[in-house]
Structure formats: structure tokens, C-alpha cells
Design a protein around this motif. Structure first.
Motif, PDB file in Angstrom:
ATOM      1  N   LEU A  37       1.487  -1.457  -0.233  1.00  0.00           N
ATOM      2  CA  LEU A  37       0.314   0.513  -0.467  1.00  0.00           C
ATOM      3  C   LEU A  37       0.960   1.249  -0.106  1.00  0.00           C
ATOM      4  CD1 LEU A  37      -2.609  -0.954   3.229  1.00  0.00           C
ATOM      5  CD2 LEU A  37      -2.557  -1.765   0.619  1.00  0.00           C
ATOM      6  N   GLU A  38      -0.042   2.036  -0.858  1.00  0.00           N
ATOM      7  CA  GLU A  38       1.196   3.044  -0.713  1.00  0.00           C
ATOM      8  C   GLU A  38       0.631   4.263  -0.888  1.00  0.00           C
ATOM      9  OE1 GLU A  38       3.258   3.437  -4.951  1.00  0.00           O
ATOM     10  OE2 GLU A  38       4.764   2.256  -3.801  1.00  0.00           O
ATOM     11  N   THR A  39       1.127   5.317  -0.297  1.00  0.00           N
ATOM     12  CA  THR A  39       0.337   6.762   0.638  1.00  0.00           C
ATOM     13  C   THR A  39       0.556   8.059   0.640  1.00  0.00           C
ATOM     14  OG1 THR A  39       0.186   5.850   2.803  1.00  0.00           O
ATOM     15  CG2 THR A  39      -1.547   4.760   2.321  1.00  0.00           C
ATOM     16  N   THR A  40       0.243   8.603   1.320  1.00  0.00           N
ATOM     17  CA  THR A  40       0.640  10.303   1.369  1.00  0.00           C
ATOM     18  C   THR A  40       0.406  10.459   2.843  1.00  0.00           C
ATOM     19  OG1 THR A  40      -0.579  11.168  -0.196  1.00  0.00           O
ATOM     20  CG2 THR A  40       0.752  10.129  -1.124  1.00  0.00           C
ATOM     21  N   ASP A  41      -1.054  10.069   2.912  1.00  0.00           N
ATOM     22  CA  ASP A  41      -1.966  10.630   4.136  1.00  0.00           C
ATOM     23  C   ASP A  41      -0.899  10.443   5.415  1.00  0.00           C
ATOM     24  OD1 ASP A  41      -3.630  11.419   5.897  1.00  0.00           O
ATOM     25  OD2 ASP A  41      -5.057  10.029   5.248  1.00  0.00           O
ATOM     26  N   PRO A  42      -0.807  11.467   6.539  1.00  0.00           N
ATOM     27  CA  PRO A  42      -0.101  11.497   7.548  1.00  0.00           C
ATOM     28  C   PRO A  42      -0.450  10.456   8.383  1.00  0.00           C
ATOM     29  CG  PRO A  42      -0.022  13.578   7.212  1.00  0.00           C
ATOM     30  CD  PRO A  42      -1.080  13.355   5.790  1.00  0.00           C
ATOM     31  N   LEU A  43      -1.577  10.514   8.172  1.00  0.00           N
ATOM     32  CA  LEU A  43      -2.460   9.390   9.971  1.00  0.00           C
ATOM     33  C   LEU A  43      -2.564   7.960   9.043  1.00  0.00           C
ATOM     34  CD1 LEU A  43      -5.983  11.604  10.074  1.00  0.00           C
ATOM     35  CD2 LEU A  43      -4.028  11.503  11.564  1.00  0.00           C
ATOM     36  N   ALA A  44      -1.908   7.373   8.349  1.00  0.00           N
ATOM     37  CA  ALA A  44      -2.643   6.351   7.036  1.00  0.00           C
ATOM     38  C   ALA A  44      -1.158   5.304   8.767  1.00  0.00           C
ATOM     39  CB  ALA A  44      -1.685   6.141   6.117  1.00  0.00           C
ATOM     40  N   VAL A  45       0.105   5.749   8.897  1.00  0.00           N
ATOM     41  CA  VAL A  45       0.907   5.639   9.341  1.00  0.00           C
ATOM     42  C   VAL A  45      -0.295   5.154  11.222  1.00  0.00           C
ATOM     43  CG1 VAL A  45       3.045   6.350   8.963  1.00  0.00           C
ATOM     44  CG2 VAL A  45       1.963   7.562  10.960  1.00  0.00           C
ATOM     45  N   ILE A  46      -0.982   5.996  11.080  1.00  0.00           N
ATOM     46  CA  ILE A  46      -1.531   5.072  12.799  1.00  0.00           C
ATOM     47  C   ILE A  46      -3.307   4.372  11.940  1.00  0.00           C
ATOM     48  CG2 ILE A  46      -3.407   5.933  14.236  1.00  0.00           C
ATOM     49  CD1 ILE A  46      -1.420   8.639  14.241  1.00  0.00           C
ATOM     50  N   ASP A  47      -3.562   4.064  10.793  1.00  0.00           N
ATOM     51  CA  ASP A  47      -4.352   3.705  10.678  1.00  0.00           C
ATOM     52  C   ASP A  47      -4.006   2.659   9.689  1.00  0.00           C
ATOM     53  OD1 ASP A  47      -6.297   6.137  11.297  1.00  0.00           O
ATOM     54  OD2 ASP A  47      -6.125   6.875   9.262  1.00  0.00           O
ATOM     55  N   ASP A  54      -6.648  -4.811  14.055  1.00  0.00           N
ATOM     56  CA  ASP A  54      -8.245  -5.345  13.496  1.00  0.00           C
ATOM     57  C   ASP A  54      -8.906  -6.285  12.866  1.00  0.00           C
ATOM     58  OD1 ASP A  54      -8.264  -2.918  15.588  1.00  0.00           O
ATOM     59  OD2 ASP A  54      -8.931  -1.953  14.530  1.00  0.00           O
ATOM     60  N   ALA A  55      -8.288  -6.638  11.595  1.00  0.00           N
ATOM     61  CA  ALA A  55      -9.023  -7.203  10.922  1.00  0.00           C
ATOM     62  C   ALA A  55      -7.914  -8.674  10.222  1.00  0.00           C
ATOM     63  CB  ALA A  55      -8.705  -6.439   9.108  1.00  0.00           C
ATOM     64  N   GLY A  56      -7.010  -8.815  11.529  1.00  0.00           N
ATOM     65  CA  GLY A  56      -6.321 -10.357  11.467  1.00  0.00           C
ATOM     66  C   GLY A  56      -5.421 -10.533  10.180  1.00  0.00           C
ATOM     67  N   HIS A  57      -4.816  -9.266   9.602  1.00  0.00           N
ATOM     68  CA  HIS A  57      -4.233  -9.331   8.209  1.00  0.00           C
ATOM     69  C   HIS A  57      -2.575  -8.899   9.065  1.00  0.00           C
ATOM     70  CE1 HIS A  57      -6.988  -9.017   5.558  1.00  0.00           C
ATOM     71  NE2 HIS A  57      -7.306  -7.422   5.477  1.00  0.00           N
ATOM     72  N   GLN A  58      -1.562  -8.949   8.885  1.00  0.00           N
ATOM     73  CA  GLN A  58      -0.387  -8.606   9.151  1.00  0.00           C
ATOM     74  C   GLN A  58       0.555  -7.587   8.178  1.00  0.00           C
ATOM     75  OE1 GLN A  58       2.257 -12.422   9.582  1.00  0.00           O
ATOM     76  NE2 GLN A  58       4.183 -11.148  10.262  1.00  0.00           N
ATOM     77  N   LEU A  59       1.347  -7.130   9.401  1.00  0.00           N
ATOM     78  CA  LEU A  59       1.974  -5.854   8.913  1.00  0.00           C
ATOM     79  C   LEU A  59       3.143  -6.836   8.449  1.00  0.00           C
ATOM     80  CD1 LEU A  59       1.924  -3.148   7.316  1.00  0.00           C
ATOM     81  CD2 LEU A  59       1.651  -2.385   9.924  1.00  0.00           C
ATOM     82  N   ILE A  60       4.041  -6.501   7.124  1.00  0.00           N
ATOM     83  CA  ILE A  60       4.770  -7.289   6.901  1.00  0.00           C
ATOM     84  C   ILE A  60       5.861  -5.586   7.311  1.00  0.00           C
ATOM     85  CG2 ILE A  60       6.117  -8.811   5.646  1.00  0.00           C
ATOM     86  CD1 ILE A  60       3.938 -10.535   6.588  1.00  0.00           C
ATOM     87  N   GLU A  61       6.171  -4.718   6.727  1.00  0.00           N
ATOM     88  CA  GLU A  61       7.008  -3.719   6.400  1.00  0.00           C
ATOM     89  C   GLU A  61       6.244  -2.646   6.335  1.00  0.00           C
ATOM     90  OE1 GLU A  61      10.286  -2.945   3.040  1.00  0.00           O
ATOM     91  OE2 GLU A  61       9.903  -4.746   3.534  1.00  0.00           O
ATOM     92  N   THR A  62       6.873  -1.562   6.776  1.00  0.00           N
ATOM     93  CA  THR A  62       6.516  -0.451   7.191  1.00  0.00           C
ATOM     94  C   THR A  62       7.678   0.414   6.604  1.00  0.00           C
ATOM     95  OG1 THR A  62       4.841  -0.343   8.869  1.00  0.00           O
ATOM     96  CG2 THR A  62       5.487   1.616   7.906  1.00  0.00           C
ATOM     97  N   ALA A  63       7.550   1.200   5.679  1.00  0.00           N
ATOM     98  CA  ALA A  63       8.704   2.174   5.398  1.00  0.00           C
ATOM     99  C   ALA A  63       8.153   3.545   4.957  1.00  0.00           C
ATOM    100  CB  ALA A  63       9.542   1.200   3.994  1.00  0.00           C
ATOM    101  N   ALA A  64       8.977   4.640   5.434  1.00  0.00           N
ATOM    102  CA  ALA A  64       8.596   6.233   5.210  1.00  0.00           C
ATOM    103  C   ALA A  64       9.287   6.442   3.670  1.00  0.00           C
ATOM    104  CB  ALA A  64       9.460   7.184   6.457  1.00  0.00           C
ATOM    105  N   VAL A  65       8.985   6.753   2.837  1.00  0.00           N
ATOM    106  CA  VAL A  65       9.355   7.288   1.174  1.00  0.00           C
ATOM    107  C   VAL A  65       8.965   8.568   0.719  1.00  0.00           C
ATOM    108  CG1 VAL A  65       9.069   4.187   0.310  1.00  0.00           C
ATOM    109  CG2 VAL A  65       7.385   6.407  -0.229  1.00  0.00           C
ATOM    110  N   ALA A  66       9.543   9.188  -0.527  1.00  0.00           N
ATOM    111  CA  ALA A  66       9.387  10.291  -0.483  1.00  0.00           C
ATOM    112  C   ALA A  66       7.692  10.880  -0.812  1.00  0.00           C
ATOM    113  CB  ALA A  66      10.062  10.689  -1.780  1.00  0.00           C
ATOM    114  N   GLY A  67       7.522  11.777   0.250  1.00  0.00           N
ATOM    115  CA  GLY A  67       6.060  12.102   0.254  1.00  0.00           C
ATOM    116  C   GLY A  67       5.142  11.197   1.108  1.00  0.00           C
ATOM    117  N   GLY A  68       5.732  10.563   2.054  1.00  0.00           N
ATOM    118  CA  GLY A  68       4.294   9.575   1.813  1.00  0.00           C
ATOM    119  C   GLY A  68       4.720   7.762   2.893  1.00  0.00           C
TER     120      GLY A  68
END
Length: 80
Positions: A37-47, A54-68
Motif C-alpha cells: 500500500l502506498e500512501t501520502t496521508d500522514p494518518l496512514a501510519v496510525i490507520d 483489527d482485521a487479522g492481516h499481518q503488517l510485514i513492513e513499513t517504510a517512509a518514502v518521499a512524500g509518504g
């Protein structure tokens, strides 16, 4: 499934649209499938992590990239 992991471009969308669109896209995928998932919404790091938890999915990796941010999500067995 071999090959590249799909990228879902959610840039330019603000809360709650990234989560709602990710939820719909993941619902149509097989358990164990992964999606960037590629996002620019600053709240996405929380949401996005909260949605995965909540949905039972696994967040494997999070990365800050230019603009999001980028999130690698693995669809859970019971995720919706």
C-alpha cells in the motif's frame, strides 16, 4: 504465488479512504497474499497498522518514502 507483489497506489487519498480501499482490495485476495500500500496521508501510519490488527492481516513492513509511506500487508486467514 511467484512474482512481484502488487502495489496499490493510494496516494492523494485522505483518511478514511486508504483503509476503506485497502480493505476492499484485500477482501478479494487469497489468504497469505501480499500487497504493498502506498500512501501520502500522514494518518496512514496510525490507520493502516490499526486496520491490519483489527482485521487479522499481518503488517510485514513499513517504510517512509518521499512524500509518504509504504506498507507491506499480508492478507490474514480471516481478514476482511
Amino acid at each position: 504465488m511467484a512474482g512481484r507483489t502488487a502495489i496499490y497506489d493510494l496516494k492523494g487519498l485522505n483518511c478514511p479512504l486508504p483503509v476503506l480501499k485497502a480493505k476492499k482490495r484485500l477482501a478479494g485476495m487469497l489468504p497469505g497474499s501480499r500487497l504493498w500500500l502506498e500512501t501520502t496521508d500522514p494518518l496512514a501510519v496510525i490507520d493502516i497498522p490499526a486496520f491490519c490488527s483489527d482485521a487479522g492481516h499481518q503488517l510485514i513492513e513499513t517504510a517512509a518514502v518521499a512524500g509518504g509511506h509504504r506498507f507491506l500487508v499480508e492478507r490474514g486467514e480471516l481478514g476482511s
